[in-house]
Write a protein that holds these residues in place. Structure first.
Motif, PDB file in Angstrom:
ATOM      1  N   ASN A 159       0.803  -1.147   0.193  1.00 34.64           N
ATOM      2  CA  ASN A 159      -0.045   0.091   0.116  1.00 34.64           C
ATOM      3  C   ASN A 159       0.729   1.104  -0.023  1.00 34.64           C
ATOM      4  OD1 ASN A 159      -2.821   0.818   0.259  1.00 34.64           O
ATOM      5  ND2 ASN A 159      -1.906   1.956   1.935  1.00 34.64           N
ATOM      6  N   VAL A 217       1.074   4.366  -2.577  1.00 31.77           N
ATOM      7  CA  VAL A 217       1.049   5.630  -2.486  1.00 31.77           C
ATOM      8  C   VAL A 217       1.826   6.358  -3.065  1.00 31.77           C
ATOM      9  CG1 VAL A 217       0.650   7.256  -0.398  1.00 31.77           C
ATOM     10  CG2 VAL A 217      -0.770   5.228  -0.456  1.00 31.77           C
ATOM     11  N   GLU A 218       3.420   5.950  -2.941  1.00 31.38           N
ATOM     12  CA  GLU A 218       4.312   6.760  -3.369  1.00 31.38           C
ATOM     13  C   GLU A 218       4.346   6.933  -4.753  1.00 31.38           C
ATOM     14  OE1 GLU A 218       7.842   8.772  -3.020  1.00 31.38           O
ATOM     15  OE2 GLU A 218       6.923   7.807  -1.242  1.00 31.38           O
ATOM     16  N   ASP A 235       1.604   9.519  -5.592  1.00 33.97           N
ATOM     17  CA  ASP A 235       2.259  10.865  -5.345  1.00 33.97           C
ATOM     18  C   ASP A 235       3.226  11.184  -6.477  1.00 33.97           C
ATOM     19  OD1 ASP A 235       0.777  10.849  -3.100  1.00 33.97           O
ATOM     20  OD2 ASP A 235       2.513  10.551  -1.638  1.00 33.97           O
TER      21      ASP A 235
END
Length: 86
Positions: A46, A50-51, A54
């Motif tokens: 997860n 998310v990285e 981003d």
């Protein structure tokens, strides 16, 4: 190469650094698929996703809480590009 440049500050063995090369063959993923692909825990998978969201490598086209799907739009666009005539 552009993706790796965006992730340059991450450790070489970080899940978020290893994931982009896998997206070439599978540009649509879930957290559980990434977990299995990379052999990491759910929270690590997860966090990698998310990285990449981003950094603009992945996007979540449909916003939902469970069973989230993420897309590497650049790969999809490349696959959908018309071929040049031979």
């Amino acid at each position: 190469d552009g993706w790796l440049a965006r992730l340059g500050g991450l450790r070489a063995h970080a899940a978020a650094r290893r994931l982009p090369e896998r997206l070439i063959g599978q540009p649509v993923v879930t957290v559980n698929q990434v977990r299995t692909m990379l052999g990491v825990s759910f929270p690590t998978a997860n966090a990698a996703i998310v990285e990449l969201v981003d950094k603009g490598i992945l996007e979540q086209p449909v916003q939902r809480g469970r069973n989230r799907v993420f897309v590497a739009r650049a790969v999809i666009d490349l696959l959908n590009r018309p071929q040049a005539p031979e």
